[in-house]
Design a protein around this motif. Structure first.
Motif, PDB file in Angstrom:
ATOM      1  N   VAL A 252      29.400  -0.335  24.723  1.00  0.00           N
ATOM      2  CA  VAL A 252      28.878   0.520  25.788  1.00  0.00           C
ATOM      3  C   VAL A 252      27.959   1.596  25.215  1.00  0.00           C
ATOM      4  CG1 VAL A 252      30.867   2.101  25.738  1.00  0.00           C
ATOM      5  CG2 VAL A 252      29.511   1.839  27.845  1.00  0.00           C
ATOM      6  N   GLU A 253      28.235   2.046  23.997  1.00  0.00           N
ATOM      7  CA  GLU A 253      27.377   3.041  23.364  1.00  0.00           C
ATOM      8  C   GLU A 253      26.060   2.426  22.925  1.00  0.00           C
ATOM      9  OE1 GLU A 253      30.070   6.216  21.089  1.00  0.00           O
ATOM     10  OE2 GLU A 253      30.585   4.159  20.534  1.00  0.00           O
ATOM     11  N   VAL A 254      26.117   1.171  22.474  1.00  0.00           N
ATOM     12  CA  VAL A 254      24.873   0.483  22.088  1.00  0.00           C
ATOM     13  C   VAL A 254      23.949   0.372  23.296  1.00  0.00           C
ATOM     14  CG1 VAL A 254      23.888  -1.657  21.179  1.00  0.00           C
ATOM     15  CG2 VAL A 254      26.021  -0.765  20.218  1.00  0.00           C
ATOM     16  N   ARG A 255      24.521   0.089  24.463  1.00  0.00           N
ATOM     17  CA  ARG A 255      23.694   0.015  25.671  1.00  0.00           C
ATOM     18  C   ARG A 255      23.024   1.361  25.959  1.00  0.00           C
ATOM     19  NH1 ARG A 255      24.164  -4.890  28.810  1.00  0.00           N
ATOM     20  NH2 ARG A 255      22.783  -3.838  30.253  1.00  0.00           N
ATOM     21  N   ASP A 256      23.698   2.448  25.696  1.00  0.00           N
ATOM     22  CA  ASP A 256      23.085   3.768  25.879  1.00  0.00           C
ATOM     23  C   ASP A 256      21.859   3.924  24.983  1.00  0.00           C
ATOM     24  OD1 ASP A 256      24.940   4.560  27.772  1.00  0.00           O
ATOM     25  OD2 ASP A 256      26.228   5.588  26.329  1.00  0.00           O
ATOM     26  N   TYR A 257      21.984   3.481  23.746  1.00  0.00           N
ATOM     27  CA  TYR A 257      20.835   3.538  22.833  1.00  0.00           C
ATOM     28  C   TYR A 257      19.687   2.670  23.347  1.00  0.00           C
ATOM     29  CZ  TYR A 257      23.382   6.016  19.127  1.00  0.00           C
ATOM     30  OH  TYR A 257      24.064   6.951  18.392  1.00  0.00           O
ATOM     31  N   MET A 258      20.024   1.506  23.886  1.00  0.00           N
ATOM     32  CA  MET A 258      18.986   0.607  24.394  1.00  0.00           C
ATOM     33  C   MET A 258      18.239   1.216  25.577  1.00  0.00           C
ATOM     34  SD  MET A 258      20.933  -3.079  24.190  1.00  0.00           S
ATOM     35  CE  MET A 258      21.159  -3.920  22.625  1.00  0.00           C
ATOM     36  N   GLU A 259      18.971   1.869  26.458  1.00  0.00           N
ATOM     37  CA  GLU A 259      18.326   2.487  27.615  1.00  0.00           C
ATOM     38  C   GLU A 259      17.288   3.529  27.185  1.00  0.00           C
ATOM     39  OE1 GLU A 259      21.499   4.061  29.928  1.00  0.00           O
ATOM     40  OE2 GLU A 259      22.281   2.087  30.486  1.00  0.00           O
ATOM     41  N   LYS A 260      17.509   4.134  26.022  1.00  0.00           N
ATOM     42  CA  LYS A 260      16.620   5.189  25.541  1.00  0.00           C
ATOM     43  C   LYS A 260      15.593   4.683  24.533  1.00  0.00           C
ATOM     44  CE  LYS A 260      20.175   8.744  26.197  1.00  0.00           C
ATOM     45  NZ  LYS A 260      21.165   7.846  26.838  1.00  0.00           N
ATOM     46  N   ALA A 261      15.566   3.371  24.301  1.00  0.00           N
ATOM     47  CA  ALA A 261      14.645   2.800  23.314  1.00  0.00           C
ATOM     48  C   ALA A 261      13.408   2.220  23.984  1.00  0.00           C
ATOM     49  CB  ALA A 261      15.350   1.720  22.502  1.00  0.00           C
ATOM     50  N   ASP A 262      12.250   2.453  23.385  1.00  0.00           N
ATOM     51  CA  ASP A 262      11.009   1.825  23.840  1.00  0.00           C
ATOM     52  C   ASP A 262      10.896   0.400  23.332  1.00  0.00           C
ATOM     53  OD1 ASP A 262       9.263   4.131  25.048  1.00  0.00           O
ATOM     54  OD2 ASP A 262      10.095   4.979  23.222  1.00  0.00           O
ATOM     55  N   ILE A 263      11.270   0.194  22.056  1.00  0.00           N
ATOM     56  CA  ILE A 263      11.103  -1.099  21.381  1.00  0.00           C
ATOM     57  C   ILE A 263      12.437  -1.505  20.777  1.00  0.00           C
ATOM     58  CG2 ILE A 263       9.917  -2.313  19.500  1.00  0.00           C
ATOM     59  CD1 ILE A 263       7.628  -0.274  19.802  1.00  0.00           C
ATOM     60  N   PHE A 264      12.794  -2.775  20.938  1.00  0.00           N
ATOM     61  CA  PHE A 264      13.992  -3.308  20.305  1.00  0.00           C
ATOM     62  C   PHE A 264      13.592  -4.411  19.336  1.00  0.00           C
ATOM     63  CE2 PHE A 264      17.592  -6.167  19.850  1.00  0.00           C
ATOM     64  CZ  PHE A 264      18.607  -5.266  19.555  1.00  0.00           C
TER      65      PHE A 264
END
Length: 394
Positions: A252-264
């Motif tokens: 669930v924390e990784v998803r938080d990082y993804m929501e705030k990322a421009d590029i993965f």
């Protein structure tokens, strides 16, 4: 319909699909776990509270109950388990079985020449080519491997892993990305720091952007054998202020990082059977750069439409795409928006469950029902050499 799903263990990649199947079928749905989860994966947050999964049964705790479910269910989905004894009785009785599988020859299709290996593939798969057995291909190269052993002709279908599909106000999600809001571009890597994941590519991209004076920040989520070397490289390149190592984080924390990322960055190589973080990053509206050999990539991505796909090992191409995306907010928004649409429209637990139940009903009634695209559509035979070009079609 009595429906049973059998796998080695349940995890956060499989729970969303199972939850939907349970919502549709109630007490007629069960998931049988055959093994206890490895400690390493449990520590990464893959473990689940048993009490929250009313459909979960464990073979090592209730073997007779589980054996009866496998024998008597109308449909059994079986995969992720090497030991065939769990479904041997059902196969011998000719009752419907839907297998799901990642690749047979992940390390190279040259292994298909092994006589011992071919004998096992014949026993487990090829002899059922004309029986009531079907294959869900959890990765774009799976059908190619099974085609080599002449298994399941005309009975192989697209499948994968279906992480939770979060429904956002996508315009607001994309507008809030750091790069879209006028700040440094936020780049994310999330995974174990192992050679097959190539986390060093992320540091190489960070160094290139630093040398080009492109404003950015790189977050590295995870840990593993290469962590010390990665941190050493970051220091050697003078990137300490631009790169953050977070250690392992719960899903669930990784998803938080993804929501705030421009590029993965999805930099795993051919050893990555599927790569469920790709689903999550796309659902989070990230502009993705991915290796064509990752199992999920040809199914989920079309180059230049909902992501950027580079050829395995072609580092220069990867770096060029990274630099291009870092400097082009309009392209990031386009790719991120289309990636989000791909997940919420097709590659999500609700659509997969609906498709699987429709397909299962077709098996039981003799009227096969398959989709035109997405899960439970025909799995084309895509050789690993052709995956890169496949992502550039349509």
């Amino acid at each position: 319909m009595q429906f049973t799903f059998v796998s080695n263990y349940i995890n956060h990649h499989q729970i969303p699909l199972s939850n939907v199947l349970y919502q549709r079928l109630g007490a007629a749905y069960h998931f049988i776990q055959t093994e206890r989860m490895e400690q390493e994966r449990a520590e990464m947050g893959w473990g689940v509270e048993r009490s929250k999964l009313p459909y979960l049964k464990c073979w090592y705790e209730e073997p007779e109950v589980c054996r009866s479910l496998v024998r008597e269910s109308d449909i059994v989905v079986f995969g992720g388990v090497e030991d065939e004894r769990y479904i041997a009785e059902r196969l011998d009785a000719g009752r419907p079985v839907i297998r799901y599988s990642e690749r047979l020859y992940r390390e190279g299709q040259w292994k298909a020449v092994s006589p011992r290996g071919l004998l096992k593939k014949y026993k487990d798969h090829t002899r059922y080519r004309n029986k009531n057995v079907y294959l869900l291909c959890a990765g774009a190269y799976v059908a190619s491997d099974f085609h080599l052993v002449r298994a399941y002709p005309g009975k192989m279908f697209k499948w994968g892993y279906f992480t939770e599909a979060v429904h956002y106000d996508v315009d607001r999600l994309l507008a809030a990305k750091p790069g879209a809001a006028g700040g440094p571009v936020e780049i994310l890597f999330a995974g174990r720091f192992l050679p097959l994941k190539h986390p060093e590519y992320a540091v190489m991209l960070a160094n290139r952007l630093y040398e080009k004076r492109v404003p950015f920040h790189l977050t590295m989520v995870g840990g593993g054998a290469l962590e010390a070397a990665l941190k050493k490289d970051v220091t050697a390149c003078g990137l300490q202020e631009a790169v953050t190592f977070t250690g392992y984080r719960r899903p669930v924390e990784v998803r938080d990082y993804m929501e705030k990322a421009d590029i993965f960055l999805m930099t795993s190589n051919y050893l990555e059977g599927w790569g469920a973080v790709l689903n999550e990053a796309m659902n989070s509206g990230c502009a993705v750069i991915a290796d064509a050999k990752v199992g999920a990539v040809p199914y989920l991505l079309r180059h230049g439409q909902n992501g950027m796909v580079y050829a395995d090992g072609r580092i220069r191409e990867f770096l060029e795409y990274g630099e291009k995306l870092a400097g082009d907010p309009a392209l990031r928004r386009k790719l991120g928006g289309n990636a989000y649409d791909t997940i919420v429209s097709l590659w999500n637990p609700a659509y997969a469950a609906q498709s699987l139940l429709k397909f299962s009903e077709g098996i039981l009634t003799g009227r096969q029902q398959i989709n035109e695209e997405g899960p439970l559509s025909k799995a084309l035979v895509i050789s690993p050499r052709k995956g890169y070009s496949y992502t550039r079609k349509g």
